[in-house]
Design an enzyme around this catalytic site. Structure first.
Site, PDB file in Angstrom:
ATOM      1  CD  GLU A 266      -3.008  -1.212   0.487  1.00 52.89           C
ATOM      2  OE1 GLU A 266      -3.316  -0.136  -0.084  1.00 52.89           O
ATOM      3  OE2 GLU A 266      -3.663  -2.256   0.348  1.00 52.89           O
ATOM      4  CB  CYS A 300      -1.881   7.200   0.808  1.00 54.89           C
ATOM      5  SG  CYS A 300      -3.363   6.488   1.522  1.00 54.89           S
TER       6      CYS A 300
HETATM    7  P1  NAD Z   1       7.951   5.508   4.855  1.00 57.44           P
HETATM    8  O1  NAD Z   1       8.070   4.728   3.605  1.00 57.44           O
HETATM    9  O2  NAD Z   1       9.041   6.448   5.216  1.00 57.44           O
HETATM   10  O3  NAD Z   1       7.805   4.509   6.117  1.00 57.44           O
HETATM   11  C1  NAD Z   1       6.722   3.613   6.216  1.00 57.44           C
HETATM   12  C2  NAD Z   1       7.096   2.448   7.120  1.00 57.44           C
HETATM   13  O4  NAD Z   1       8.039   1.610   6.437  1.00 57.44           O
HETATM   14  C3  NAD Z   1       7.771   2.845   8.434  1.00 57.44           C
HETATM   15  O5  NAD Z   1       7.262   2.017   9.456  1.00 57.44           O
HETATM   16  C4  NAD Z   1       9.244   2.555   8.182  1.00 57.44           C
HETATM   17  O6  NAD Z   1       9.980   2.277   9.329  1.00 57.44           O
HETATM   18  C5  NAD Z   1       9.140   1.327   7.290  1.00 57.44           C
HETATM   19  N1  NAD Z   1      10.273   1.066   6.385  1.00 57.44           N
HETATM   20  C6  NAD Z   1      10.913   1.940   5.591  1.00 57.44           C
HETATM   21  N2  NAD Z   1      11.847   1.312   4.853  1.00 57.44           N
HETATM   22  C7  NAD Z   1      11.792  -0.006   5.193  1.00 57.44           C
HETATM   23  C8  NAD Z   1      12.507  -1.167   4.790  1.00 57.44           C
HETATM   24  N3  NAD Z   1      13.473  -1.108   3.882  1.00 57.44           N
HETATM   25  N4  NAD Z   1      12.186  -2.350   5.353  1.00 57.44           N
HETATM   26  C9  NAD Z   1      11.208  -2.432   6.267  1.00 57.44           C
HETATM   27  N5  NAD Z   1      10.502  -1.361   6.701  1.00 57.44           N
HETATM   28  C10 NAD Z   1      10.792  -0.162   6.164  1.00 57.44           C
HETATM   29  O7  NAD Z   1       6.550   6.279   4.777  1.00 57.44           O
HETATM   30  P2  NAD Z   1       5.958   7.434   5.705  1.00 57.44           P
HETATM   31  O8  NAD Z   1       6.699   8.702   5.503  1.00 57.44           O
HETATM   32  O9  NAD Z   1       5.776   6.926   7.090  1.00 57.44           O
HETATM   33  O10 NAD Z   1       4.483   7.573   5.089  1.00 57.44           O
HETATM   34  C11 NAD Z   1       4.166   8.351   3.975  1.00 57.44           C
HETATM   35  C12 NAD Z   1       4.080   7.517   2.726  1.00 57.44           C
HETATM   36  O11 NAD Z   1       3.186   6.416   2.914  1.00 57.44           O
HETATM   37  C13 NAD Z   1       3.507   8.284   1.543  1.00 57.44           C
HETATM   38  O12 NAD Z   1       4.208   7.929   0.386  1.00 57.44           O
HETATM   39  C14 NAD Z   1       2.063   7.806   1.477  1.00 57.44           C
HETATM   40  O13 NAD Z   1       1.457   7.948   0.215  1.00 57.44           O
HETATM   41  C15 NAD Z   1       2.210   6.373   1.871  1.00 57.44           C
HETATM   42  N6  NAD Z   1       0.974   5.811   2.384  1.00 57.44           N
HETATM   43  C16 NAD Z   1       0.292   4.924   1.599  1.00 57.44           C
HETATM   44  C17 NAD Z   1      -0.910   4.420   2.028  1.00 57.44           C
HETATM   45  C18 NAD Z   1      -1.705   3.460   1.180  1.00 57.44           C
HETATM   46  O14 NAD Z   1      -2.628   2.840   1.711  1.00 57.44           O
HETATM   47  N7  NAD Z   1      -1.413   3.314  -0.100  1.00 57.44           N
HETATM   48  C19 NAD Z   1      -1.412   4.787   3.276  1.00 57.44           C
HETATM   49  C20 NAD Z   1      -0.681   5.676   4.063  1.00 57.44           C
HETATM   50  C21 NAD Z   1       0.512   6.189   3.604  1.00 57.44           C
END
Ligand code: NAD
Length: 514
Positions: A266, A300
């Site tokens: 997602e 998102c």
């Molecule tokens: P992010 O990608 O920085 O982090 C999200 C999560 O992933 C965190 O818990 C982080 O610790 C973890 N993470 C990051 N790299 C990882 C890896 N290599 N291995 C394992 N875990 C890892 O995102 P953010 O800044 O917290 O959130 C914003 C982003 O999320 C935006 O791009 C938004 O569009 C997206 N988002 C998508 C949805 C959806 O349902 N499509 C919903 C909410 C947010």
């Protein structure tokens, strides 16, 4: 339980401490750990959370695996009873948990409470689902045979979540996983561990009331991405739901594929709306304003690109610019605030970079500046930006996680659809029109290429009853309603022969004599 005061005068750290205690989180979890948690409202540190070590994470996955082996034998409707109790506990804690979302993420209170309501809604949905985990019976080509599908629990469901929906995403996964006979291990965003700790404490109360759930059914891992990686790589986790940026998905997706685990990705969105000449402009204006500026542009599904027909551009866009100039930006707890803070300085820098690129491309930028005098130096409040772009290009083609709405003029509907789909992400979309042909075309296979396509509603604010997720760089996962539950179970096709013969499919013969 009385509502906690939503006063802007009370120090946030003290208010958070009070809420966490009321919600049942032990002080040892957040008083003197290694992970500093900041409130975006003031920029101040509000807690020091204890992180999970990778050894502890592996042990938690082990407990969750053992829990699954027992939980899968519990009948579905009984598993649903646990989720019903979770929904009850969430109802009791709604005001406190909603306020904690406000204090940790900066959402205005109605959105903080709305996020908890979404958790309650998915629990209600999953309770019903616990009696509806059904498969098909399929016509067989062989006489006196029966063919059918059965759905079985899958195992440990890993959940990695993003900061902007710090608790709802867990509930979409956990409520379904629990009724499907799975256990859950959750790694929330390192920016929002407090709401996760509170949610975990609420879930423990539901487990205690349920009585005989196996230990380890719901596990929580607090930490940075390295702890997430433990979950990604552990072979005892057959399915992982990962919510976050497309950059995160690019790292996580191939690692899951390498061990043939199921991925529910997602990821980021770059959502658009088309406003056509027949649109109800008053309605469109309200829909656009909420979708583009709500949650300070940090959903998102936030509306990021707007295609406005030439014939109405000069009517709609100046009205929109006026709303952008007037909307109240400020402390989310203050009455009337519609736009709260950005999550941190990095989000502010990303926004300013995109606006500088836009100006260099010849755009007219309304707003976008830092609003001074709210919170401390470490708090980032901005006026949402409305950016009139001369062409659909440059920064409009990527997601910047901040309140920027790019507006582009169009004259042909085909052109608008082409631009609409000409980005990497494919999450959500909408059209404002009263023309039935345009609406139907937009929702058809030749229209929007997104997982969500709305008519006369903005792209954000989905209900849990539908499957949620998107295509292309959004990752292809689906969560929440409809038949999204199938990703949390494994399907077995069963063929039963109740005849005395052994007819083979496709007329194949294999005669071994008498
Ligand atoms: P992010 O990608 O920085 O982090 C999200 C999560 O992933 C965190 O818990 C982080 O610790 C973890 N993470 C990051 N790299 C990882 C890896 N290599 N291995 C394992 N875990 C890892 O995102 P953010 O800044 O917290 O959130 C914003 C982003 O999320 C935006 O791009 C938004 O569009 C997206 N988002 C998508 C949805 C959806 O349902 N499509 C919903 C909410 C947010």
């Amino acid at each position: 339980m009385p509502d906690a005061p939503a006063s802007t005068a009370a120090p946030i750290a003290a208010q958070v401490d009070q809420l966490l205690q009321r919600l049942g989180v032990p002080k040892s979890a957040y008083a003197d750990g290694e992970l500093a948690v900041r409130s975006p409202i003031s920029g101040e540190t509000i807690a020091l959370v204890r992180q999970t070590s990778s050894e502890e994470a592996k042990a938690a996955i082990g407990r969750a695996h053992a829990a699954h082996l027992a939980w899968r034998l519990v009948p579905g409707p009984r598993r649903g009873e646990l989720v019903r109790l979770l929904g009850e506990e969430l109802r009791a804690a709604k005001a406190d948990l909603g306020l904690l979302v406000t204090l940790e993420v900066g959402k205005v209170p109605s959105e903080g409470a709305g996020e908890v309501q979404e958790m309650i809604d998915i629990c209600d949905f999953a309770v019903g689902l616990s009696r509806q985990l059904y498969g098909l019976t399929i016509a067989t080509e062989r006489p006196e045979h029966r063919m059918m599908e059965t759905w079985h629990p899958l195992g440990v469901v890993g959940v990695i979540s993003a900061f902007n929906f710090p608790v709802a995403v867990w509930s979409w996964n956990a409520a379904l996983a629990l009724v499907c006979g799975d256990s859950v291990v959750w790694k929330p965003s390192e920016k929002t561990p407090l709401t996760a700790l509170a949610t975990h404490a609420i879930a423990q109360r539901a487990l205690a009331r349920f009585g005989d759930a196996p230990e380890g059914l719901l596990e929580l891992l607090v930490g940075q991405r390295d702890i997430g990686e433990v979950l990604v790589d552990d072979p005892r986790v057959p399915v992982l739901s990962a919510t976050g940026s497309t950059a995160m998905g690019r790292q996580v997706g191939p690692r899951l594929a390498a061990r043939f685990a199921r991925a529910i990705l997602e990821l980021g969105g770059n959502n658009a709306a088309i406003v056509t000449p027949s649109a109800d402009l008053d309605l469109a204006l309200r829909g656009i304003a909420f979708a583009a500026m709500g949650t300070a542009g940090q959903r998102c599904t936030t509306l990021r690109r707007l295609f406005v027909h030439d014939g109405i551009y000069d009517t709609l866009v100046p009205r929109l610019a006026k709303v952008y100039g007037q909307v109240k930006v400020g402390d989310p707890r203050a009455p009337g605030t519609l736009v709260g803070p950005l999550i941190d300085g990095a989000a502010f820098d990303g926004m300013q970079k995109a606006l500088a690129e836009s100006r260099a491309a010849g755009a007219t930028v309304h707003g976008g500046e830092r609003v001074a005098g709210i919170g401390g130096d470490g708090a980032y409040y901005v006026r949402p930006a409305l950016v009139e772009l001369p062409a659909h290009a440059g920064p409009a083609l990527r997601e910047t996680f901040a309140p920027i709405l790019y507006v582009v003029r169009y004259s042909s509907f085909d052109q608008a659809i082409e631009w609409h789909n000409a980005v990497g992400a494919g999450l959500s979309s909408s059209i404002f029109t009263l023309d039935m042909r345009e609406a139907e075309r937009f929702m058809s296979c030749a229209g929007s290429d997104c997982g969500i396509a709305n008519v006369n509603i903005g792209p954000s604010g989905a209900e849990i009853g539908g499957a949620f997720g998107g295509e292309k760089e959004t990752g292809g996962g689906r969560e929440a309603g409809s038949d999204a539950w199938k990703a949390y179970m494994r399907r077995a096709t069963n063929t039963i022969n109740y005849s005395t013969a052994l007819p083979l499919a496709q007329g194949v013969t294999f005669d071994i004599g008498d």
